[in-house]
Motif scaffolding. Sequence first.
Motif, mmCIF file in Angstrom:
data_model
loop_
_atom_site.group_PDB
_atom_site.id
_atom_site.type_symbol
_atom_site.label_atom_id
_atom_site.label_comp_id
_atom_site.label_asym_id
_atom_site.label_seq_id
_atom_site.Cartn_x
_atom_site.Cartn_y
_atom_site.Cartn_z
ATOM 1 N N LEU A 226 34.458 52.266 36.719
ATOM 2 C CA LEU A 226 35.868 52.306 37.110
ATOM 3 C C LEU A 226 36.344 50.907 37.509
ATOM 4 O O LEU A 226 37.381 50.747 38.135
ATOM 5 C CB LEU A 226 36.087 53.317 38.245
ATOM 6 N N SER A 227 35.559 49.915 37.117
ATOM 7 C CA SER A 227 35.951 48.506 37.236
ATOM 8 C C SER A 227 36.102 48.001 38.653
ATOM 9 O O SER A 227 37.081 47.335 38.990
ATOM 10 C CB SER A 227 37.256 48.238 36.487
ATOM 11 N N SER A 228 35.096 48.290 39.473
ATOM 12 C CA SER A 228 35.120 47.684 40.809
ATOM 13 C C SER A 228 35.037 46.168 40.699
ATOM 14 O O SER A 228 35.633 45.449 41.499
ATOM 15 C CB SER A 228 33.968 48.220 41.661
ATOM 16 N N SER A 229 34.320 45.670 39.689
ATOM 17 C CA SER A 229 34.175 44.211 39.568
ATOM 18 C C SER A 229 35.527 43.572 39.249
ATOM 19 O O SER A 229 35.897 42.569 39.860
ATOM 20 C CB SER A 229 33.123 43.840 38.514
ATOM 21 N N ALA A 230 36.265 44.163 38.325
ATOM 22 C CA ALA A 230 37.579 43.599 37.998
ATOM 23 C C ALA A 230 38.523 43.714 39.191
ATOM 24 O O ALA A 230 39.312 42.795 39.468
ATOM 25 C CB ALA A 230 38.174 44.309 36.782
ATOM 26 N N ALA B 248 36.300 34.350 34.756
ATOM 27 C CA ALA B 248 35.398 34.275 35.909
ATOM 28 C C ALA B 248 34.188 35.174 35.686
ATOM 29 O O ALA B 248 33.047 34.778 35.943
ATOM 30 C CB ALA B 248 36.135 34.676 37.187
ATOM 31 N N GLU B 249 34.423 36.390 35.200
ATOM 32 C CA GLU B 249 33.293 37.312 34.990
ATOM 33 C C GLU B 249 32.444 36.845 33.806
ATOM 34 O O GLU B 249 31.216 36.886 33.854
ATOM 35 C CB GLU B 249 33.787 38.758 34.792
ATOM 36 N N ASN B 250 33.090 36.383 32.724
ATOM 37 C CA ASN B 250 32.345 35.914 31.547
ATOM 38 C C ASN B 250 31.465 34.720 31.892
ATOM 39 O O ASN B 250 30.267 34.721 31.606
ATOM 40 C CB ASN B 250 33.303 35.486 30.421
ATOM 41 N N MET C 160 40.174 44.282 28.995
ATOM 42 C CA MET C 160 40.815 45.498 29.498
ATOM 43 C C MET C 160 40.745 45.645 31.015
ATOM 44 O O MET C 160 41.754 45.976 31.645
ATOM 45 C CB MET C 160 40.189 46.744 28.865
ATOM 46 N N ASP C 161 39.573 45.461 31.607
ATOM 47 C CA ASP C 161 39.411 45.802 33.016
ATOM 48 C C ASP C 161 40.304 44.959 33.915
ATOM 49 O O ASP C 161 41.033 45.475 34.763
ATOM 50 C CB ASP C 161 37.948 45.629 33.442
ATOM 51 N N GLN C 162 40.254 43.659 33.712
ATOM 52 C CA GLN C 162 41.058 42.770 34.550
ATOM 53 C C GLN C 162 42.552 42.963 34.265
ATOM 54 O O GLN C 162 43.376 42.928 35.181
ATOM 55 C CB GLN C 162 40.659 41.308 34.304
HETATM 56 MG MG MG Z 1 32.773 45.835 35.866
#
Ligand code: MG
Length: 394
Positions: A134-138, A168-170, A180-182
């Motif tokens: 559910l994209s906690s990281s984004a 940043a994540e990449n 999509m997530d961000q």
């Molecule tokens: Mg994630």
Amino acid sequence: MLPAIPLEEMVSQAKATYLQRYGVAPQWVVMAPGRVNLIGEHTDYNDGFVMPMAIERYVVMAAGRAEGEGDSLRVFSDAMDGECTIPVGEPVADDLPQWGVYVRGVLEEMKAAGFSCGPLQAVIRANVPLGGGLSSSAALEVATATMVEAATGRSLSKPEKAKLTQRAENIHVGMPCGIMDQFSSAACELDHLMQLDCRTLATKQVPFSNPNITVLIINSNVKRELASSAYPIRRGQCEVAAKQLGVTALRDATMVMLNKMESQIEEVVYRRARHVIGENARVQEMAAALEANNWAQAGELMYASHDSLRDDYEVSCDELNLLVDTAHQIGTGGGVIGSRLTGAGFGGCTVTLVETDAVEDVARRIGQTYQSTLNIEPTLFTTRPAAGAHIIEG
Ligand code: MG
Ligand code: ADP
């Protein structure tokens, strides 16, 4: 079912924790939501189409100026029950916890984009489940970027913010995720699904506020090892397929093109491409179905998406299949419209559309079947489309 914590309550809790830890009130409070993708899975990194919505699960960040000089952030996370201090523009400290890498990546990218934040301190109050698809990281990344916007009084456009946090994540986390997530966390709108073209970043906000339809999210509470290793492999297979088909990305391919090349393409690569091409078409069909209030077709598209992810893309698992199959068996007679795995797969969550009157019953039945078959307790909650990231105070 798990009740939602109202955003206002999370904001008060974040402010209270900030006051308790730093002895003063915060100057800024921001939030960024998690997201659930209704349809369009593993299409974003193929320049394709997705249709997510923000969920009523948030990362709330309360922040203020700290003592000292230079750009830095001291930050506490309630979900981690831990704190770290991140000097911006310095190499990664040996003792930086993994979650701090997400925050640091955003601070570094914001600095590179000309956002010098000065010394800051913050607390994070969050309830997006970690690692559940559910994209906690984004949400964490977009909240961090929004916090820097609040602190500097300058802002990025939503697409720029999405691209920066994806980068940043990449780059910093080393996760080759798509946009999509961000983008969802940054740009989704209350009571809307967001149809996103991941190539042009054009969006269409699709109204989704029918009170008779409820979005039910079920967390299988399993995460397979394969989740992180399979992702770059799938991406690589899509690149091979695009190359063999002579297109920039699978977004540009059609079933006719693929079928013409079938004998020359490795079988597994063929199936990966078939999923992506079919899934892109399903997003378009979903948009039309929703516009026409054709819930039966919307449901069929969700099941077709799940089947394709299970058989062609091979990113499902027994637990997710059980959740979707149980929903399908309850069927329209029991109030289920459609169901599928959501997120990258290999565990995480399913998303199910249910008639609102039936949702308690459906949730109980699926939950019981899952628990009695696998002896794992799932977590279930309903949500309506929430607002995207924004500054709440300051
Ligand atoms: Mg994630
Ligand atoms: P997902 O994005 O599907 O939830 P990921 O594996 O991409 O799963 O990201 C989960 C990671 O993001 C966590 O392990 C943690 O490092 C970081 N994270 C997410 N939310 C928080 C939070 N509230 N506080 C600290 N770290 C977080």
